[in-house]
Design a protein around this motif. Sequence first.
Motif, PDB file in Angstrom:
ATOM      1  N   THR A  77       0.825  -1.209   0.000  1.00 40.48           N
ATOM      2  CA  THR A  77       0.000   0.000   0.000  1.00 40.48           C
ATOM      3  C   THR A  77       0.857   1.257   0.000  1.00 40.48           C
ATOM      4  O   THR A  77       0.604   2.202  -0.761  1.00 40.48           O
ATOM      5  CB  THR A  77      -0.938   0.004   1.218  1.00 40.48           C
ATOM      6  N   ILE A  78       1.887   1.287   0.846  1.00 40.01           N
ATOM      7  CA  ILE A  78       2.729   2.484   0.946  1.00 40.01           C
ATOM      8  C   ILE A  78       3.530   2.685  -0.333  1.00 40.01           C
ATOM      9  O   ILE A  78       3.658   3.812  -0.828  1.00 40.01           O
ATOM     10  CB  ILE A  78       3.646   2.383   2.179  1.00 40.01           C
ATOM     11  N   VAL A  79       4.072   1.617  -0.900  1.00 42.73           N
ATOM     12  CA  VAL A  79       4.848   1.748  -2.147  1.00 42.73           C
ATOM     13  C   VAL A  79       3.966   2.284  -3.269  1.00 42.73           C
ATOM     14  O   VAL A  79       4.338   3.231  -3.989  1.00 42.73           O
ATOM     15  CB  VAL A  79       5.468   0.391  -2.533  1.00 42.73           C
ATOM     16  N   ILE A  80       2.779   1.701  -3.440  1.00 40.06           N
ATOM     17  CA  ILE A  80       1.881   2.147  -4.513  1.00 40.06           C
ATOM     18  C   ILE A  80       1.405   3.580  -4.253  1.00 40.06           C
ATOM     19  O   ILE A  80       1.372   4.420  -5.166  1.00 40.06           O
ATOM     20  CB  ILE A  80       0.682   1.195  -4.630  1.00 40.06           C
ATOM     21  N   ALA A  81       1.039   3.876  -2.999  1.00 38.81           N
ATOM     22  CA  ALA A  81       0.533   5.213  -2.675  1.00 38.81           C
ATOM     23  C   ALA A  81       1.615   6.270  -2.844  1.00 38.81           C
ATOM     24  O   ALA A  81       1.343   7.365  -3.354  1.00 38.81           O
ATOM     25  CB  ALA A  81      -0.004   5.236  -1.241  1.00 38.81           C
TER      26      ALA A  81
ATOM     27  N   ALA B  99       1.275   9.330  -5.407  1.00 42.99           N
ATOM     28  CA  ALA B  99       1.312  10.672  -4.814  1.00 42.99           C
ATOM     29  C   ALA B  99       2.437  11.497  -5.428  1.00 42.99           C
ATOM     30  O   ALA B  99       2.259  12.686  -5.743  1.00 42.99           O
ATOM     31  CB  ALA B  99       1.490  10.569  -3.300  1.00 42.99           C
ATOM     32  N   PHE B 100       3.604  10.874  -5.614  1.00 39.75           N
ATOM     33  CA  PHE B 100       4.730  11.580  -6.235  1.00 39.75           C
ATOM     34  C   PHE B 100       4.399  11.938  -7.681  1.00 39.75           C
ATOM     35  O   PHE B 100       4.694  13.042  -8.150  1.00 39.75           O
ATOM     36  CB  PHE B 100       5.978  10.705  -6.165  1.00 39.75           C
TER      37      PHE B 100
ATOM     38  N   VAL C  38      -5.287   2.022  -0.601  1.00 39.21           N
ATOM     39  CA  VAL C  38      -4.260   2.829  -1.256  1.00 39.21           C
ATOM     40  C   VAL C  38      -4.720   4.258  -1.525  1.00 39.21           C
ATOM     41  O   VAL C  38      -3.925   5.203  -1.433  1.00 39.21           O
ATOM     42  CB  VAL C  38      -3.786   2.133  -2.554  1.00 39.21           C
ATOM     43  N   GLY C  39      -5.999   4.466  -1.824  1.00 43.81           N
ATOM     44  CA  GLY C  39      -6.477   5.804  -2.144  1.00 43.81           C
ATOM     45  C   GLY C  39      -6.327   6.787  -1.007  1.00 43.81           C
ATOM     46  O   GLY C  39      -5.943   7.953  -1.219  1.00 43.81           O
ATOM     47  N   PHE C  40      -6.630   6.342   0.199  1.00 43.47           N
ATOM     48  CA  PHE C  40      -6.507   7.231   1.359  1.00 43.47           C
ATOM     49  C   PHE C  40      -5.067   7.690   1.535  1.00 43.47           C
ATOM     50  O   PHE C  40      -4.802   8.872   1.824  1.00 43.47           O
ATOM     51  CB  PHE C  40      -6.985   6.513   2.618  1.00 43.47           C
TER      52      PHE C  40
END
Length: 304
Positions: free
Chosen positions: A84-88, A92-93, A178-180
């Motif tokens: 989740t963090i990698v994809i988010a 985001a970047f 992931v969206g949040f």
Amino acid sequence: MLFQRYRRGLFITAFLAAPVTLYLVYVISPYIQAFYIAMTDWRGVTAAPRFVGFENFSRLFSDGIFWQAVRHNAALLVLLPLLTIVIALFFAFLLNVGGGTGGLQGISGSKLYRVIFFFPQVLAVAVVAVLFQQVFRPDGSGMLNGPLMALGVKPIGFLSDPDIAFWSVLGVMVWQAVGFYVVLFSAGLASIPRDMFEAAQIDGAGRGSLFFRITLPLLWDTVQVAWVYLGILALDVFAIVWVMTDQHGGPDFSTTVMAAEIYRNAFSYFRFGYASALGVMMFFFTVGFAIISLRLSRRERIEY
């Protein structure tokens, strides 16, 4: 002077009395009751349950289904925050600084994409579970198996194959979460001064350097909080497993988790004492994870 201090202390005490009382009654008291019930053989109907000490915990440690649930929670504890963090972070970047000339602008339509990414958070967890139950249907009406069968490919048992069901659950959880975190990391990125990115670009930094040398270090506190929240979500997951999977954690307990076993033992088998012992174990796992994560990820705060 002494009278003023007394009045100030009296005011603070009166101000905190109500919230502290509510916290003790509705949070601390249920914890204490759960610890007590875990040491009884209460089946939910007797007024005076028999005290059995640590017998429930002894049974729990020799219960193969419990350890299977623990393994699933442990796998989610590692994979859910990581994926989740990698994809988010990637999205985001990309939405904030990864697009445009020189990598200093977000891609076109980034505000619309944030809304689209955040949409799964608007849906209730049970709705998401029912939705993907239909997506993963093993017949021609399934959103995934329908096109495969039309092409002559054998349908995939996303929820009926014990080797695939767990990964289907993980995929749904990542999709919903992931969206949040895209929105959360985007807010963190918006607080980073653009001067830093411009100075790095002048020095010849590419997108990779911008991300690993500027974005990630300055977002580390946010990433740390996200990891803890996602870890707690991985340990407390229940609705998606219970509603979406076959046999509420199947097939053959291949997707079961601790929360599902708590509910099953309490409301299907009426073993409330044993279910409370499971709850106590999950409580200590969750608190232990939060403490360890915060300590391991502690680092000096970077000021900008």
